[in-house]
Design a protein around this motif. Structure first.
Motif, PDB file in Angstrom:
ATOM      1  N   UNK A   1     -20.198  -0.803   0.211  1.00 53.35           N
ATOM      2  CA  UNK A   1     -19.216  -0.523  -0.836  1.00 53.35           C
ATOM      3  C   UNK A   1     -17.787  -0.689  -0.335  1.00 53.35           C
ATOM      4  N   UNK A   2     -17.533  -0.314   0.905  1.00 48.76           N
ATOM      5  CA  UNK A   2     -16.174  -0.512   1.404  1.00 48.76           C
ATOM      6  C   UNK A   2     -15.884  -1.995   1.623  1.00 48.76           C
ATOM      7  N   UNK A   3     -16.891  -2.731   2.062  1.00 44.08           N
ATOM      8  CA  UNK A   3     -16.688  -4.165   2.239  1.00 44.08           C
ATOM      9  C   UNK A   3     -16.330  -4.818   0.916  1.00 44.08           C
ATOM     10  N   UNK A   4     -16.936  -4.333  -0.182  1.00 44.50           N
ATOM     11  CA  UNK A   4     -16.639  -4.880  -1.501  1.00 44.50           C
ATOM     12  C   UNK A   4     -15.247  -4.481  -1.983  1.00 44.50           C
ATOM     13  N   UNK A   5     -14.709  -3.397  -1.429  1.00 48.70           N
ATOM     14  CA  UNK A   5     -13.391  -2.914  -1.872  1.00 48.70           C
ATOM     15  C   UNK A   5     -12.311  -3.139  -0.809  1.00 48.70           C
ATOM     16  N   UNK A   6     -12.566  -4.050   0.086  1.00 49.59           N
ATOM     17  CA  UNK A   6     -11.614  -4.294   1.170  1.00 49.59           C
ATOM     18  C   UNK A   6     -10.280  -4.816   0.642  1.00 49.59           C
ATOM     19  N   UNK A   7     -10.309  -5.495  -0.533  1.00 51.99           N
ATOM     20  CA  UNK A   7      -9.059  -6.012  -1.095  1.00 51.99           C
ATOM     21  C   UNK A   7      -8.133  -4.864  -1.485  1.00 51.99           C
ATOM     22  N   UNK A   8      -8.725  -3.725  -1.920  1.00 51.32           N
ATOM     23  CA  UNK A   8      -7.894  -2.565  -2.258  1.00 51.32           C
ATOM     24  C   UNK A   8      -7.190  -2.058  -1.010  1.00 51.32           C
ATOM     25  N   UNK A   9      -7.967  -1.977   0.099  1.00 52.05           N
ATOM     26  CA  UNK A   9      -7.358  -1.550   1.365  1.00 52.05           C
ATOM     27  C   UNK A   9      -6.279  -2.532   1.794  1.00 52.05           C
ATOM     28  N   UNK A  10      -6.520  -3.855   1.618  1.00 49.05           N
ATOM     29  CA  UNK A  10      -5.511  -4.846   1.975  1.00 49.05           C
ATOM     30  C   UNK A  10      -4.254  -4.700   1.147  1.00 49.05           C
ATOM     31  N   UNK A  11      -4.413  -4.419  -0.155  1.00 46.02           N
ATOM     32  CA  UNK A  11      -3.245  -4.240  -1.023  1.00 46.02           C
ATOM     33  C   UNK A  11      -2.435  -3.022  -0.601  1.00 46.02           C
ATOM     34  N   UNK A  12      -3.109  -1.936  -0.260  1.00 44.41           N
ATOM     35  CA  UNK A  12      -2.411  -0.724   0.169  1.00 44.41           C
ATOM     36  C   UNK A  12      -1.656  -0.966   1.468  1.00 44.41           C
ATOM     37  N   UNK A  13      -2.285  -1.690   2.379  1.00 40.53           N
ATOM     38  CA  UNK A  13      -1.620  -1.970   3.657  1.00 40.53           C
ATOM     39  C   UNK A  13      -0.449  -2.920   3.461  1.00 40.53           C
ATOM     40  N   UNK A  14      -0.616  -3.884   2.567  1.00 42.35           N
ATOM     41  CA  UNK A  14       0.472  -4.838   2.309  1.00 42.35           C
ATOM     42  C   UNK A  14       1.672  -4.149   1.669  1.00 42.35           C
ATOM     43  N   UNK A  15       1.401  -3.083   0.904  1.00 44.80           N
ATOM     44  CA  UNK A  15       2.491  -2.345   0.259  1.00 44.80           C
ATOM     45  C   UNK A  15       3.176  -1.380   1.211  1.00 44.80           C
ATOM     46  N   UNK A  16       2.744  -1.360   2.481  1.00 45.65           N
ATOM     47  CA  UNK A  16       3.378  -0.496   3.463  1.00 45.65           C
ATOM     48  C   UNK A  16       2.704   0.842   3.672  1.00 45.65           C
ATOM     49  N   UNK A  17       1.565   1.032   3.060  1.00 45.08           N
ATOM     50  CA  UNK A  17       0.837   2.307   3.225  1.00 45.08           C
ATOM     51  C   UNK A  17       0.282   2.389   4.647  1.00 45.08           C
ATOM     52  N   UNK A  18       0.504   3.484   5.362  1.00 47.46           N
ATOM     53  CA  UNK A  18      -0.009   3.616   6.732  1.00 47.46           C
ATOM     54  C   UNK A  18      -1.538   3.518   6.757  1.00 47.46           C
ATOM     55  N   UNK A  19      -2.058   2.968   7.856  1.00 54.33           N
ATOM     56  CA  UNK A  19      -3.504   2.812   7.977  1.00 54.33           C
ATOM     57  C   UNK A  19      -4.213   4.164   7.936  1.00 54.33           C
ATOM     58  N   UNK A  20      -3.585   5.197   8.513  1.00 49.65           N
ATOM     59  CA  UNK A  20      -4.195   6.531   8.490  1.00 49.65           C
ATOM     60  C   UNK A  20      -4.345   7.071   7.075  1.00 49.65           C
ATOM     61  N   UNK A  21      -3.347   6.772   6.236  1.00 49.37           N
ATOM     62  CA  UNK A  21      -3.403   7.239   4.849  1.00 49.37           C
ATOM     63  C   UNK A  21      -4.483   6.494   4.071  1.00 49.37           C
ATOM     64  N   UNK A  22      -4.649   5.196   4.372  1.00 53.84           N
ATOM     65  CA  UNK A  22      -5.712   4.424   3.720  1.00 53.84           C
ATOM     66  C   UNK A  22      -7.075   4.991   4.107  1.00 53.84           C
ATOM     67  N   UNK A  23      -7.200   5.310   5.380  1.00 51.54           N
ATOM     68  CA  UNK A  23      -8.461   5.885   5.864  1.00 51.54           C
ATOM     69  C   UNK A  23      -8.745   7.229   5.184  1.00 51.54           C
ATOM     70  N   UNK A  24      -7.717   8.066   5.056  1.00 51.64           N
ATOM     71  CA  UNK A  24      -7.898   9.369   4.405  1.00 51.64           C
ATOM     72  C   UNK A  24      -8.254   9.204   2.933  1.00 51.64           C
ATOM     73  N   UNK A  25      -7.661   8.202   2.292  1.00 50.77           N
ATOM     74  CA  UNK A  25      -7.923   7.971   0.866  1.00 50.77           C
ATOM     75  C   UNK A  25      -9.399   7.653   0.622  1.00 50.77           C
ATOM     76  N   UNK A  26      -9.900   6.694   1.380  1.00 55.50           N
ATOM     77  CA  UNK A  26     -11.295   6.305   1.186  1.00 55.50           C
ATOM     78  C   UNK A  26     -12.259   7.389   1.695  1.00 55.50           C
ATOM     79  N   UNK A  27     -11.874   8.078   2.766  1.00 56.57           N
ATOM     80  CA  UNK A  27     -12.734   9.153   3.291  1.00 56.57           C
ATOM     81  C   UNK A  27     -12.868  10.282   2.278  1.00 56.57           C
ATOM     82  N   UNK A  28     -11.747  10.647   1.646  1.00 54.71           N
ATOM     83  CA  UNK A  28     -11.789  11.703   0.632  1.00 54.71           C
ATOM     84  C   UNK A  28     -12.654  11.288  -0.549  1.00 54.71           C
ATOM     85  N   UNK A  29     -12.575  10.004  -0.909  1.00 59.52           N
ATOM     86  CA  UNK A  29     -13.383   9.508  -2.028  1.00 59.52           C
ATOM     87  C   UNK A  29     -14.870   9.601  -1.701  1.00 59.52           C
TER      88      UNK A  29
END
Length: 252
Positions: A142-170
């Motif tokens: 499921x994360x592999x299928x949603x990797x584009x969301x993670x890429x968009x968040x990182x491209x917008x300047x979102x820290x990698x730790x925050x991206x990790x927390x977002x998906x972990x909480x989900x």
């Protein structure tokens, strides 16, 4: 007159039953013990004396009262059953009375329980392995299928730790919802089917205690959480090291 029934038949508390031309009322139905008298009934001593002492059944009991077919002996905690058995046997030597230790009476039950325990252990281990692999695969896929969301968040300047927390909480929220749904289904289906399961096993059985159930739930959740953490670590840390532009590429 009232009697107690040990398993067997479809009688329930309050039913009437006729024995030796006398009507009795079922006082209650006892749980199984694994012994040979699980399909027996127990009547009061007074009722038994009326039957054995009656002229009607003289040909069977000789109009005797106070007849005893079995005596159960309760030993003190920690007593050596072998010593108790030997002492009683020596006292009753030469008489028609026989002594049977509990191990001998329940030998068949013990063998069935050992076999059942081994089978349940194997099935439980297989179930845990399958569930763990399925959980790991689900998180990875499921994360592999949603990797584009993670890429968009990182491209917008979102820290990698925050991206990790977002998906972990989900995933934790989904995990909690799945665990709650599983427990609810167990309560809905297992408890009402308790009697059917007991009859199908044809051996002493009762529902797990609340404390044991809590401990089992804690162990199960701990295993699932460990596998979830492993899947998240393996997947997230591997993908989040990839450049955002590559994460946003279409995957074939």
């Amino acid at each position: 007159m009232k009697l107690w029934q040990v398993r067997g038949g479809n009688l329930v508390k309050g039913d009437k039953i006729t024995i030796f031309d006398r009507e009795f009322t079922i006082a209650d139905v006892l749980e199984e013990t694994g012994m040979g008298y699980d399909n027996s009934i127990f009547i009061t001593r007074e009722a038994a004396d009326e039957i054995t002492g009656s002229d009607q059944y003289k040909f069977m009991f000789g109009q005797k009262t106070g007849l005893v077919s079995m005596v159960l002996i309760k030993t003190v905690h920690g007593a050596d059953i072998t010593d108790v058995y030997n002492n009683i046997s020596s006292v009753l030597e030469g008489s028609e009375t026989k002594v049977y230790p509990i191990e001998q009476l329940s030998s068949d039950l013990r063998s069935h329980i050992r076999l059942m325990t081994n089978m349940v252990g194997i099935v439980s281990a297989c179930a845990v392995i399958i569930a763990a692999v399925a959980l790991f695969a689900m998180v990875t896929l499921t994360f592999h299928q949603r990797r584009r969301i993670a890429g968009s968040m990182l491209s917008a300047g979102c820290p990698r730790g925050k991206v990790l927390k977002y998906f972990s909480a989900e995933y934790l929220a989904l995990f909690a919802a799945g665990a709650a749904a599983g427990m609810a289904l167990i309560c809905i289906f297992l408890i009402p089917l308790h009697s059917e399961v007991k009859n199908a096993l044809e051996m002493p059985y009762k529902l797990i205690s609340l404390n044991d159930a809590v401990r089992l739930v804690i162990r199960t959740l701990a295993i699932d959480l460990a596998m979830l953490a492993l899947a998240v670590s393996f997947t997230f840390f591997g993908i989040l090291k990839t450049e955002p532009a590559m994460l946003m590429e279409e995957q074939v």
